[in-house]
Design an enzyme around this catalytic site. Structure first.
Site, PDB file in Angstrom:
ATOM      1  N   HIS A   1     -59.885   8.150  20.086  1.00 43.89           N
ATOM      2  CA  HIS A   1     -58.442   8.019  20.315  1.00 43.89           C
ATOM      3  C   HIS A   1     -58.030   6.584  20.076  1.00 43.89           C
ATOM      4  CE1 HIS A   1     -60.579   7.543  24.146  1.00 43.89           C
ATOM      5  NE2 HIS A   1     -59.665   6.627  24.466  1.00 43.89           N
TER       6      HIS A   1
ATOM      7  N   HIS B   1     -55.119   3.892  21.100  1.00 44.56           N
ATOM      8  CA  HIS B   1     -54.028   3.607  22.045  1.00 44.56           C
ATOM      9  C   HIS B   1     -52.902   2.891  21.303  1.00 44.56           C
ATOM     10  CE1 HIS B   1     -56.385   4.072  25.901  1.00 44.56           C
ATOM     11  NE2 HIS B   1     -57.385   3.838  25.086  1.00 44.56           N
TER      12      HIS B   1
HETATM   13  P1  AMP Z   1     -60.318   4.997  27.014  1.00 41.75           P
HETATM   14  O1  AMP Z   1     -60.595   4.161  28.225  1.00 41.75           O
HETATM   15  O2  AMP Z   1     -60.074   4.187  25.770  1.00 41.75           O
HETATM   16  O3  AMP Z   1     -61.360   6.066  26.805  1.00 41.75           O
HETATM   17  O4  AMP Z   1     -58.938   5.698  27.278  1.00 41.75           O
HETATM   18  C1  AMP Z   1     -58.773   6.946  27.858  1.00 41.75           C
HETATM   19  C2  AMP Z   1     -57.309   7.075  28.193  1.00 41.75           C
HETATM   20  O5  AMP Z   1     -57.009   8.444  28.343  1.00 41.75           O
HETATM   21  C3  AMP Z   1     -56.886   6.367  29.482  1.00 41.75           C
HETATM   22  O6  AMP Z   1     -55.837   5.441  29.188  1.00 41.75           O
HETATM   23  C4  AMP Z   1     -56.399   7.526  30.369  1.00 41.75           C
HETATM   24  O7  AMP Z   1     -55.297   7.161  31.158  1.00 41.75           O
HETATM   25  C5  AMP Z   1     -56.029   8.573  29.355  1.00 41.75           C
HETATM   26  N1  AMP Z   1     -56.113   9.969  29.800  1.00 41.75           N
HETATM   27  C6  AMP Z   1     -57.186  10.586  30.343  1.00 41.75           C
HETATM   28  N2  AMP Z   1     -56.904  11.883  30.588  1.00 41.75           N
HETATM   29  C7  AMP Z   1     -55.633  12.077  30.153  1.00 41.75           C
HETATM   30  C8  AMP Z   1     -54.759  13.209  30.133  1.00 41.75           C
HETATM   31  N3  AMP Z   1     -55.128  14.397  30.602  1.00 41.75           N
HETATM   32  N4  AMP Z   1     -53.519  13.050  29.623  1.00 41.75           N
HETATM   33  C9  AMP Z   1     -53.112  11.849  29.146  1.00 41.75           C
HETATM   34  N5  AMP Z   1     -53.888  10.754  29.141  1.00 41.75           N
HETATM   35  C10 AMP Z   1     -55.126  10.858  29.651  1.00 41.75           C
END
Ligand code: AMP
Ligand code: ZN
Length: 137
Positions: free
Chosen positions: A101, A103
């Site tokens: 993903h 950001h």
């Molecule tokens: P990372 O730390 O780069 O793996 O980012 C994961 C991101 O996913 C974090 O910013 C979380 O807040 C976000 N996240 C996790 N679960 C969900 C969800 N169900 N819906 C939206 N965002 C999510």
């Protein structure tokens, strides 16, 4: 391939509802539930790739072009002053969801999002060694 137990596979493919701001055959872009700033969004491929190293080159190219487009839309609609694109690979890098993903984090002058590090100081020797190590033949 999609993975049954991967939360982003399920969100990307619409099995779990999300606040979607863009969707096409390859990607979904939805709002982060724990935003760093107002409008923080995640760009996610519909197929499962654990991280950048697994992501197909074609999707990689599409992802950055799409990120540019959505970031432009955010800038207009949110009136943000800047934009961080952040992409974590591996636990050591802060990755918590192991489905690629990107950001998109709108930045506002004086906001409290802490996307920063303490700058070090590289010596000439270290720079030389790294150039030798990392340059392509
Ligand atoms: P990372 O730390 O780069 O793996 O980012 C994961 C991101 O996913 C974090 O910013 C979380 O807040 C976000 N996240 C996790 N679960 C969900 C969800 N169900 N819906 C939206 N965002 C999510
Ligand atoms: Zn997945």
């Amino acid at each position: 391939m999609r993975e049954e137990h991967c939360i982003f596979c399920r969100i990307a493919n619409g099995e779990i509802p999300s606040s979607t701001i863009y969707e096409d055959e390859d990607f979904r872009v939805f709002l982060d539930l724990n935003p760093a700033t107002r409008g923080h969004a995640l760009l996610v491929p519909k197929e499962h790739y654990g991280n950048l190293f697994e992501l197909e080159d074609g999707l990689c190219e599409k992802a950055i072009v799409l990120a540019k487009r959505i970031a432009g839309r955010m800038k207009k609609a949110l009136g943000c002053d800047g934009m961080n694109l952040v992409q974590n690979n591996g636990e050591a890098a802060g990755q918590t969801v192991f489905h690629f993903h990107l950001h998109l984090i709108p930045r506002y002058q004086g906001d409290t999002a802490g996307i920063t590090w303490t700058p070090g100081k590289a010596s000439e020797k270290e720079l030389e060694e790294l150039v030798a190590l990392l340059s392509e033949e």
